[in-house]
Design an enzyme around this catalytic site. Sequence first.
Site, PDB file in Angstrom:
ATOM      1  N   TYR A 196       0.879  -1.170   0.000  1.00  0.00           N
ATOM      2  CA  TYR A 196       0.000   0.000   0.000  1.00  0.00           C
ATOM      3  C   TYR A 196       0.911   1.213   0.000  1.00  0.00           C
ATOM      4  O   TYR A 196       1.741   1.377   0.893  1.00  0.00           O
ATOM      5  CB  TYR A 196      -0.918   0.015   1.220  1.00  0.00           C
ATOM      6  CG  TYR A 196      -1.886   1.185   1.195  1.00  0.00           C
ATOM      7  CD1 TYR A 196      -3.077   1.102   0.486  1.00  0.00           C
ATOM      8  CD2 TYR A 196      -1.595   2.381   1.851  1.00  0.00           C
ATOM      9  CE1 TYR A 196      -3.968   2.169   0.432  1.00  0.00           C
ATOM     10  CE2 TYR A 196      -2.467   3.456   1.808  1.00  0.00           C
ATOM     11  CZ  TYR A 196      -3.652   3.346   1.098  1.00  0.00           C
ATOM     12  OH  TYR A 196      -4.523   4.420   1.033  1.00  0.00           O
ATOM     13  N   TYR A 301      -9.976  -3.564   6.897  1.00  0.00           N
ATOM     14  CA  TYR A 301      -9.464  -2.220   7.171  1.00  0.00           C
ATOM     15  C   TYR A 301      -9.159  -2.003   8.647  1.00  0.00           C
ATOM     16  O   TYR A 301      -8.340  -1.150   8.985  1.00  0.00           O
ATOM     17  CB  TYR A 301     -10.487  -1.166   6.735  1.00  0.00           C
ATOM     18  CG  TYR A 301     -10.608  -0.950   5.247  1.00  0.00           C
ATOM     19  CD1 TYR A 301      -9.885  -1.711   4.330  1.00  0.00           C
ATOM     20  CD2 TYR A 301     -11.453   0.027   4.746  1.00  0.00           C
ATOM     21  CE1 TYR A 301     -10.007  -1.497   2.967  1.00  0.00           C
ATOM     22  CE2 TYR A 301     -11.586   0.252   3.390  1.00  0.00           C
ATOM     23  CZ  TYR A 301     -10.872  -0.513   2.502  1.00  0.00           C
ATOM     24  OH  TYR A 301     -11.001  -0.298   1.148  1.00  0.00           O
TER      25      TYR A 301
END
Length: 336
Positions: A196, A301
């Site tokens: 990420y 998440y």
Amino acid sequence: MEKATKLHFYYHGEAGREGEKQKCHFCQIRSFATHTRYPVTLVNTEDNAALDPDFRFVDKSILGKDVEPTREEFLTGCECADSEDCQYSTCNCLQDVDDDSSDEENGDGTYGDGPRKKVYAYHSHGVKAGHLRSKILTSRNPIYECHESCACGPDCPNRVVERGRRIPLQVFRTRNRGWGVRSTADVKKGQFVDKYMGEIITAQEANHRRAKSHIAERKDVYLFALDKFSDPDSYDDRLRGPPLEVDGEFMSGPTRFVNHSCDPNMRIFARVGDHADKHLHDLALFAIRDIPRGEELTFDYVDGVDDSENDALDPEKQKDMTRCLCGSKRCRGYLW
């Protein structure tokens, strides 16, 4: 989407369109060094939506204002003469790894105690070579790798994230959750998918951007704190204070479009190269089960967050919470 596609394929080969090409998402991903072997593609068969024109694809994180890289004199690597040595606790890069080798494989492919226990995170032989070991996959332990400052070569088996993404990805339009990501090849359990990435910013700047966002929860979808090694008692003042954060909203790689699931097929791990860069550790996504090609890639998440006092059970608080649309059998109903 169709307009952007036509511009790219019919006109971006012409001279004088440099401004258009810099903003073109197709041109950005074609500039990746891995494009030929492991391309990123963009498709939308659901509607006419296109990616935000202000978004830019990047293949590495960008240091934001007031974020300084570690000075070269503080960077150190291992001195292993043979890359095979980088698997053992004698490797300087693995100095912080807990030496618990109950599921380590020996050099002959067997497991058990030997003269030197393998302590690094990956399998080193057979079809699982380069894949995270099961013990690591089921933990939230950081991954320590060799890196460019090390004496070992680029083929060192402890440079999996260092070598970058090795699977093709596709950003696609989902039916009810905006954009998503899938692989056009099978992904095996323990395989590295991608990092990420985004702009690395200070905690102060992250809070400023949250405050500016008209929906703070929406901004938190893109902000990930580099807090794995935060410690108020650390000798490193960069780890004592508030952690840096990665903002992927307007610049990132394809994983920026990976959706949440309460029953995900990937997990994020903190990956450390040089120990002096712990405050700038990578966020590396690995498959936690076999993923057939075409299946949407997801991660949780809020993985690891204690929800023992679940606000979703309070009807008064539900109106201010973000509803989860993952659709899994284990769906918690709300993200936060």
